[in-house]
Design a protein around this motif. Structure first.
Motif, PDB file in Angstrom:
ATOM      1  N   ARG A 372       0.851  -1.182   0.000  1.00 37.40           N
ATOM      2  CA  ARG A 372       0.000   0.000   0.000  1.00 37.40           C
ATOM      3  C   ARG A 372       0.891   1.238   0.000  1.00 37.40           C
ATOM      4  N   ALA A 373       0.573   2.209  -0.845  1.00 38.78           N
ATOM      5  CA  ALA A 373       1.374   3.425  -0.917  1.00 38.78           C
ATOM      6  C   ALA A 373       1.178   4.258   0.339  1.00 38.78           C
ATOM      7  N   ASP A 407      -6.084  -5.212 -12.484  1.00 39.83           N
ATOM      8  CA  ASP A 407      -6.677  -4.518 -11.344  1.00 39.83           C
ATOM      9  C   ASP A 407      -6.409  -5.199 -10.011  1.00 39.83           C
ATOM     10  N   ALA A 408      -5.631  -6.287 -10.023  1.00 38.77           N
ATOM     11  CA  ALA A 408      -5.367  -7.044  -8.801  1.00 38.77           C
ATOM     12  C   ALA A 408      -4.137  -6.493  -8.085  1.00 38.77           C
ATOM     13  N   PRO A 409      -4.064  -6.663  -6.759  1.00 37.46           N
ATOM     14  CA  PRO A 409      -2.861  -6.237  -6.035  1.00 37.46           C
ATOM     15  C   PRO A 409      -1.620  -6.913  -6.600  1.00 37.46           C
ATOM     16  N   GLY A 427      -2.390   5.716   0.241  1.00 36.77           N
ATOM     17  CA  GLY A 427      -3.429   4.866   0.803  1.00 36.77           C
ATOM     18  C   GLY A 427      -3.963   3.827  -0.155  1.00 36.77           C
ATOM     19  N   ALA A 428      -3.577   3.898  -1.440  1.00 41.56           N
ATOM     20  CA  ALA A 428      -4.061   2.928  -2.423  1.00 41.56           C
ATOM     21  C   ALA A 428      -3.171   1.694  -2.433  1.00 41.56           C
ATOM     22  N   ALA A 433      -1.347  -3.175 -12.805  1.00 39.12           N
ATOM     23  CA  ALA A 433      -1.296  -2.142 -13.836  1.00 39.12           C
ATOM     24  C   ALA A 433      -0.491  -0.920 -13.414  1.00 39.12           C
ATOM     25  N   ASP A 434      -0.192  -0.793 -12.127  1.00 41.68           N
ATOM     26  CA  ASP A 434       0.560   0.368 -11.637  1.00 41.68           C
ATOM     27  C   ASP A 434       2.060   0.224 -11.825  1.00 41.68           C
ATOM     28  N   VAL A 435       2.523  -0.992 -12.119  1.00 40.33           N
ATOM     29  CA  VAL A 435       3.952  -1.289 -12.044  1.00 40.33           C
ATOM     30  C   VAL A 435       4.442  -1.887 -13.358  1.00 40.33           C
TER      31      VAL A 435
END
Length: 457
Positions: A372-373, A407-409, A427-428, A433-435
């Motif tokens: 979590r950020a 969309d998965a962790p 907090g997200a 997809a973020d990495v």
């Protein structure tokens, strides 16, 4: 869980073992395995051949028994002479007369490659690197079983030792309320200096003696000292491994990680309706062991809180010195030590002689270690790991297992060291997809194979 006959029948050849990784854990294994008649260290592989040689010399191997090898022919010749072959290329461990590989690289990507090479060559696999185990362990167990081999975590490290405690509780018919470990550094309270020391840092704590002896439930929140950790990334990683092996869960994603004295564990890790902190039972967690300088350390030890058969039995056992809740309903089973590679030969013997793992019997991707950020993240930032596997921008979490959907962790050790692709709000939970995942990574490839094997793709 352990070999019933640690010594093989007379005339049985010792099992031939390769060690990959000559660091702290590997060096202790190399030293201890010399004392185990049923095991013989045949090969050590490390990118730094000089480190391998130094580890072997410290372990008592004469220089004449160490051979630097550059190819299959020289390895086989060294083995024939009774020497330990030293190599710096992982590819050279393939298709040799070996029974098992002990992987102790400490690097998840390297561990994934070692694991694939070992199982592909028909060797049993003892995986020390928990960062790989938490990411692809279920797949490795699945592959090994399909090939008639054993994939095992190792005694000497907390996951296997805790799995053993959980198994013992199960054999005794004692329901597991909570299972966990102490963080690697105690909270050491000095009542004379009025300080608390943890991870080598000492903080002034005037009035802390009031918190030390108080009812823990009344002061748990006050016992935390700003700047002193109680649950690190490796702690949560190890608990996620245990959850996947034993079917336990997490009461909260970040775990509770309280500051607790050892004798308080069965009073704290019990259901909230009975005066504890748990919202449910059958969970993993960690704690920081609060103690005085003259008290026994629990750093890195493991524990299980169980429910007693009846309160009279619990109170009787408490009278024998077993830590229990005041009402006798909950009891502590614990092992305050872990001996690194000194204990690991037990797991190797179990694999090669008994065909048994020191892990669970039904390993599944039940949970993931996620991130979590803790601040806003910008595209292009690289999430480098620091001491104790901490990525300063991440807080570790244990979440239900999922596949590598966009969309998965994203699993923690797939995100560490990678570039952020898009803005992530504080907090997200970081998603796949973020990495920018490494397209050439064996760890990523095997994780995708795990998703498919367990129907989570």
């Amino acid at each position: 869980m352990y070999p019933t006959h640690p010594r093989s029948p007379a005339g049985t050849k010792p099992a031939s073992i390769a060690l990959v990784g000559a660091g702290e854990f590997g060096a202790t294994f190399a030293a201890q395995v010399r004392r185990i008649p049923d095991l013989r260290l045949r090969l050590v592989c490390d990118r730094d051949a000089a480190r391998s040689e130094a580890a072997l010399l410290r372990a008592g191997y004469p220089a004449a028994e160490i051979a630097f090898c550059s190819g299959r022919a020289t390895i086989l010749a060294a083995m024939e002479r009774g020497q330990v072959a030293v190599v710096d290329d992982l590819a050279l461990i393939a298709d040799l007369p070996l029974d098992a590989v002990v992987e102790a690289t400490g690097q998840p990507e390297a561990a994934a490659r070692v694991a694939e090479q070992a199982l592909g060559s028909g060797y049993h696999l003892a995986l020390v690197t928990k960062e790989a185990e938490v990411t692809i362990g279920p797949l490795l167990a699945h592959r090994a079983k399909a090939a008639g081999l054993v994939h095992t975590p190792v005694d000497g490290d907390q996951p296997a030792l805790l799995i053993g405690l959980i198994a013992r509780a199960g054999m005794l018919g004692l329901p597991v309320i909570a299972a966990g470990k102490a963080s690697e550094s105690d909270y050491v309270f000095d009542p004379v200096a009025e300080t608390v020391t943890c991870w080598g840092r000492t903080v002034e704590a005037p009035g802390y003696d009031r918190l030390f002896d108080a009812d823990p439930q009344a002061v748990l929140a006050e016992r935390f000292v700003a700047g002193l950790e109680t649950g690190t990334v490796p702690d949560l990683c190890e608990m996620a491994v245990v959850a996947n092996h034993c079917g336990l869960g997490a009461d909260r994603p970040e775990l509770h990680a309280p500051v607790v004295r050892t004798v308080e564990l069965p009073s704290v890790f019990r259901p909230a309706e009975d005066g504890g902190i748990l919202g449910r039972t059958g969970v993993v967690d960690v704690f920081a062991c609060l103690r005085r300088p003259d008290e026994l350390s629990f750093a890195g030890g493991v524990f299980v809180v169980v429910e007693t058969p009846d309160r009279a039995t619990g109170l009787l056992l408490a009278s024998k010195g077993i830590p229990a809740s005041k009402d006798g309903r909950y009891l502590l089973l614990h092992n305050p030590i872990h001996l690194l590679g000194v204990e690991a030969p037990v797991s190797v013997l179990s694999a090669v002689r008994q065909g048994q793992s020191s892990g669970g019997a039904d390993v599944k991707p039940r949970v993931d270690l996620a991130a979590r950020a803790n601040r806003d993240l910008a595209p292009g930032e690289v999430m480098e790991m620091a001491a104790r596997h901490a990525v300063p921008a991440f807080d570790p979490l244990i979440l239900p297992g999922s596949s590598l959907r966009p969309d998965a962790p994203v699993p923690y050790y797939l995100a560490a060291g990678r570039r952020v692709l898009r803005p992530v709000a504080k907090g997200a939970v970081l998603t796949v997809a973020d990495v920018d995942l490494d397209a050439d990574s064996a760890l990523v490839r095997l994780r995708r194979e795990q998703d498919a094997a367990f129907g989570t793709a």
